[in-house]
Design an enzyme around this catalytic site. Structure first.
Site, PDB file in Angstrom:
ATOM      1  N   HIS A  35       0.935  -1.381  -0.095  1.00  0.00           N
ATOM      2  CA  HIS A  35      -0.064   0.084   0.157  1.00  0.00           C
ATOM      3  C   HIS A  35       0.869   1.200  -0.017  1.00  0.00           C
ATOM      4  O   HIS A  35       0.506   2.109  -0.539  1.00  0.00           O
ATOM      5  CB  HIS A  35      -1.104  -0.062   1.274  1.00  0.00           C
ATOM      6  N   ARG A  42      -9.514  -5.797 -14.045  1.00  0.00           N
ATOM      7  CA  ARG A  42      -9.321  -6.500 -12.980  1.00  0.00           C
ATOM      8  C   ARG A  42     -10.764  -6.003 -12.103  1.00  0.00           C
ATOM      9  O   ARG A  42     -10.950  -4.827 -12.149  1.00  0.00           O
ATOM     10  CB  ARG A  42      -8.273  -6.100 -12.375  1.00  0.00           C
ATOM     11  N   ARG A  59     -12.450  -9.422 -16.417  1.00  0.00           N
ATOM     12  CA  ARG A  59     -12.148 -10.585 -15.733  1.00  0.00           C
ATOM     13  C   ARG A  59     -12.952 -10.969 -14.716  1.00  0.00           C
ATOM     14  O   ARG A  59     -13.061  -9.916 -13.704  1.00  0.00           O
ATOM     15  CB  ARG A  59     -10.587 -10.738 -15.257  1.00  0.00           C
ATOM     16  N   GLU A  85      -2.622 -19.315 -17.390  1.00  0.00           N
ATOM     17  CA  GLU A  85      -1.775 -18.832 -16.328  1.00  0.00           C
ATOM     18  C   GLU A  85      -1.116 -20.175 -15.598  1.00  0.00           C
ATOM     19  O   GLU A  85      -0.377 -19.743 -14.451  1.00  0.00           O
ATOM     20  CB  GLU A  85      -2.734 -18.131 -15.192  1.00  0.00           C
ATOM     21  N   ASN A 130       2.446 -13.408 -15.012  1.00  0.00           N
ATOM     22  CA  ASN A 130       2.719 -13.346 -13.973  1.00  0.00           C
ATOM     23  C   ASN A 130       2.389 -14.532 -12.988  1.00  0.00           C
ATOM     24  O   ASN A 130       3.440 -15.045 -12.674  1.00  0.00           O
ATOM     25  CB  ASN A 130       1.957 -12.247 -13.168  1.00  0.00           C
ATOM     26  N   ASP A 131       1.487 -15.162 -13.323  1.00  0.00           N
ATOM     27  CA  ASP A 131       0.998 -16.515 -12.580  1.00  0.00           C
ATOM     28  C   ASP A 131       1.675 -17.601 -13.491  1.00  0.00           C
ATOM     29  O   ASP A 131       2.201 -18.719 -12.703  1.00  0.00           O
ATOM     30  CB  ASP A 131      -0.542 -16.685 -12.417  1.00  0.00           C
ATOM     31  N   ARG A 163       5.439 -15.072  -6.642  1.00  0.00           N
ATOM     32  CA  ARG A 163       5.818 -13.917  -7.090  1.00  0.00           C
ATOM     33  C   ARG A 163       5.747 -12.544  -6.409  1.00  0.00           C
ATOM     34  O   ARG A 163       6.330 -11.524  -6.896  1.00  0.00           O
ATOM     35  CB  ARG A 163       4.414 -13.435  -8.254  1.00  0.00           C
ATOM     36  N   CYS A 186      -1.555 -10.579 -21.381  1.00  0.00           N
ATOM     37  CA  CYS A 186      -1.926  -9.585 -20.493  1.00  0.00           C
ATOM     38  C   CYS A 186      -1.035  -9.344 -19.255  1.00  0.00           C
ATOM     39  O   CYS A 186      -1.191  -8.452 -18.411  1.00  0.00           O
ATOM     40  CB  CYS A 186      -3.281  -9.330 -20.239  1.00  0.00           C
TER      41      CYS A 186
HETATM   42  C1  PEP Z   1      -1.208 -12.758 -14.322  1.00  0.00           C
HETATM   43  O1  PEP Z   1      -1.087 -13.592 -13.734  1.00  0.00           O
HETATM   44  O2  PEP Z   1      -0.373 -12.491 -15.563  1.00  0.00           O
HETATM   45  C2  PEP Z   1      -2.338 -11.776 -14.697  1.00  0.00           C
HETATM   46  C3  PEP Z   1      -2.401 -10.814 -15.642  1.00  0.00           C
HETATM   47  O3  PEP Z   1      -3.205 -11.923 -13.550  1.00  0.00           O
HETATM   48  P1  PEP Z   1      -2.946 -11.219 -12.101  1.00  0.00           P
HETATM   49  O4  PEP Z   1      -1.717 -10.445 -12.040  1.00  0.00           O
HETATM   50  O5  PEP Z   1      -4.080 -10.377 -11.902  1.00  0.00           O
HETATM   51  O6  PEP Z   1      -2.816 -12.314 -11.249  1.00  0.00           O
HETATM   52 MG    MG Z   2      -3.049 -13.957 -12.902  1.00  0.00          MG
END
Ligand code: PEP
Ligand code: MG
Length: 602
Positions: A192, A299, A335, A434, A457-458, A468, A505
């Site tokens: 935050h 999101r 999403r 993911e 990311n995931d 992560r 994304c």
């Molecule tokens: C991802 O996992 O790459 C993604 C876009 O979703 P988030 O970052 O919201 O988990």
């Molecule tokens: Mg994700």
């Protein structure tokens, strides 16, 4: 002693000033017992302190609202809920009565218990900073302190604040004229305090382990909030280099501004669609300003943050319509709630799990909790009545999850029709790729999906088995690992064979070097974080297709992430000064390139 410290750059900008160390230790709370007849007085003192702290947090929330924005101010709503939480306060009161303890002794005891319990849970660890902030305020009030945030920064000089951990409450009180930079040992980009520092325009580096011990008070510090570097007692050469870097970035920003209205076309004429990732309503305006061609990832978790009740179907439909209208009818990919992992809102009674990232999250929660998922689906259908809206499902690992979700979409479409409510009968349903499971069955998923979007990311987290959010593993968390590059290649091939669009994304698409890799692999749809979009567009317009393809080919044959990164740097370096390539350097109108001492650098 090394003069170079490294952390995570969380708020861009360069600053140079003496270090000001802030120690926010808990006060010594003596074990104090009270007489039986004074027990109720202690309970009243506890309640008075809660009221006082809540009022103070409300006041801070107001200030943040004015200085940063409504989303940032919600941080304090969450802290207020935590301060008033009866599940916590009732046992404190019981302890005062049963053991005849003073309010502060009982409060500290219970807070310590909670801290210990939370430290063991990855999901709750993020919220420890909030708990810490509340505990400090409560103890300060109960022990008659003068307000712990009133530490004195000399009014007549500029400083860089160094702390073990920065709470949002402290960060928001910092005066930008005096506090020109922030360094903390704890925290990542999603903390935050990091979000606030970014909104307030204060350059900041977090996750700098050992900062408090390594930086002597008053020492001159050169901080780069983009690269996450800190140089102690910088030499004239280092200051000159920082100054050069600042002017390079400034020149780049001018170039980026100049192409804001130009299309994303490669030098060889290939058209790339650059959409925006929108997490918060405030980002819509930036996304449109930088020319995002619709939203590739909307999101929706923010709809639940700091709230006591779920948002209604109508409230959500209104928001979705507002986004689609703002983007002038371009596609908006919504999403469904991606809850779980570290993303459960305060009010959601989530189970305590040993491995929340491998637990009850995302699509699993949606399908198990119809009262959460169905109103969202209905809101999407209602907003899609006359707008181009699509639904995207997070963290899919099973074909059945997609089938079940599609059935729900059709059922709700039919139910809205029967009720005479204006809505689309259905919407395109896409899948986020993911997990390695989704990659491996992508051909089967393609049979039930209208599109794919890769959440790198995931995908990186689950493929490499690297959390992560773990600052200690930050070096290992990279989508340049050949396993990710190969999966990206594989999914695009599957999507092409099935005739469905595939986009990316995850954050990878917002990183300029990685974007070249994606272009080279053949991707032509990227959804990026809006502040990064101008730089990505500039890269698209600068690097020729054959060079990108060459980089991708080498990356596919590489043995290590380091090799992939090196290949990208060397290929892209033929066209661009790669020292400039950081997405956070591309924040037209937001990046701060200030606070170098006059006379040394400006
Ligand atoms: C991802 O996992 O790459 C993604 C876009 O979703 P988030 O970052 O919201 O988990
Ligand atoms: Mg994700």
């Amino acid at each position: 002693m090394s003069r170079l410290l490294r952390g995570i750059g969380v708020s861009p900008g360069v600053a140079c000033a003496p270090a000001f160390l802030v120690r926010l230790d808990f006060p010594e709370v003596p074990d104090r017992a009270v007489r039986a007849e004074d027990v109720e007085l202690e309970v009243r003192r506890l309640r008075e302190a809660v009221d006082f702290v809540v009022a103070h947090l409300q006041e801070l929330g107001e200030r943040v609202l004015q200085r940063a924005g409504p989303e940032e101010s919600r941080i304090f709503d969450a802290q207020i809920l935590m301060t008033q939480d009866r599940d916590f306060l009732a046992p404190v009161e019981a302890l005062i009565r049963k053991n005849q303890l003073s309010a502060e002794t009982a409060y500290e005891f219970k807070a310590l218990e909670l801290r210990n319990a939370w430290s063991g849970s990855a999901r709750l660890r993020e919220r420890l900073a909030d708990l810490h902030a509340i505990q400090l305020r409560m103890l300060d009030r109960l022990m008659g302190g003068a307000g712990y945030e009133l530490w004195s920064i000399p009014a007549d000089e500029q400083v860089i604040v160094v702390a073990h951990e920065l709470s949002p409450g402290l960060t928001v009180q910092l005066d930008r004229e005096h506090v020109v930079g922030l360094i903390s040992e704890e925290g990542t980009r999603t903390a935050h305090a990091a979000i606030l520092a970014h909104s307030l325009g204060i350059p900041a580096v977090m996750g700098v382990s050992g900062a408090m011990a390594s930086i002597p008070p008053g020492m001159m510090v050169l901080l780069d909030g983009q690269n996450g570097t800190i140089v102690l007692d910088p030499t004239r050469d280092e200051l000159d280099e920082a100054k050069t870097q600042v002017s390079r970035r400034h020149r780049l920003e001018l170039q980026l501004e100049a192409i804001l209205d130009s299309p994303a076309v490669t030098p060889d004429g290939r058209r790339i669609t650059l959409m925006g990732n929108v997490d918060l309503p405030e980002e819509i305006e930036t996304a449109i300003r930088v020319g995002a061609e619709g939203v590739g990832l909307l999101r929706t978790e923010f709809l639940l943050t700091g709230r006591a009740v779920l948002p209604t179907e109508t409230e959500q439909a209104d928001y979705f319509r507002r986004v689609a209208t703002a983007f002038h009818g371009r596609t908006v990919v919504i999403r469904s709630y991606d809850l779980g992992g570290d993303k459960f809102p305060v009010t959601f009674k989530a189970p305590n799990e040993a491995n929340p990232f491998l637990g009850w999250r995302s699509i699993r929660v949606c399908l198990d909790e119809p009262e959460v998922f169905r109103p969202q689906v209905r809101a999407i259908l209602r907003a899609a009545a006359d707008r181009d809206i699509q639904l995207m499902l997070p963290l899919v690992t099973l074909v059945e999850e997609v089938e079940e979700s599609r059935a729900i979409v059709l059922e709700e479409g039919e139910s809205l029709r029967r009720a005479g409510i204006r809505a689309a009968e259905s919407v395109p349903v896409g899948v986020m790729i993911e997990t390695p499971a989704a990659v491996l069955i992508a051909d089967r998923l393609a049979e039930v999906s209208d599109f794919f979007s890769i959440g790198t990311n995931d995908l990186t987290q689950y493929t490499l088995a690297v959390d992560r959010g773990n600052a200690r593993l930050a070096d290992r968390f990279t989508p340049h690992h050949p396993s990710i590059v190969r999966q990206l290649h594989q999914v695009l091939e599957v999507g092409r064979a099935a005739g469905i669009p595939v986009s990316v994304c995850g954050e990878m698409a917002s990183d300029s070097l990685s974007a070249v890799l994606l272009l080279g692999l053949g991707y032509d749809r990227l959804s990026v974080s809006p502040p990064a979009l101008p730089l990505i567009k500039w890269v698209v317009r600068t690097v020729p297709d054959p060079a990108a393809a060459r980089a991708a080919e080498s990356a596919l044959a590489a043995a290590s992430a380091a090799e992939v990164s090196e290949t990208l740097r060397s290929v892209v370096g033929e066209y661009i000064d790669v020292r400039l390539l950081d997405p956070r350097s591309a924040l037209p109108g937001r990046g701060r390139v200030a606070s170098l001492p006059p006379g040394k650098a400006s």
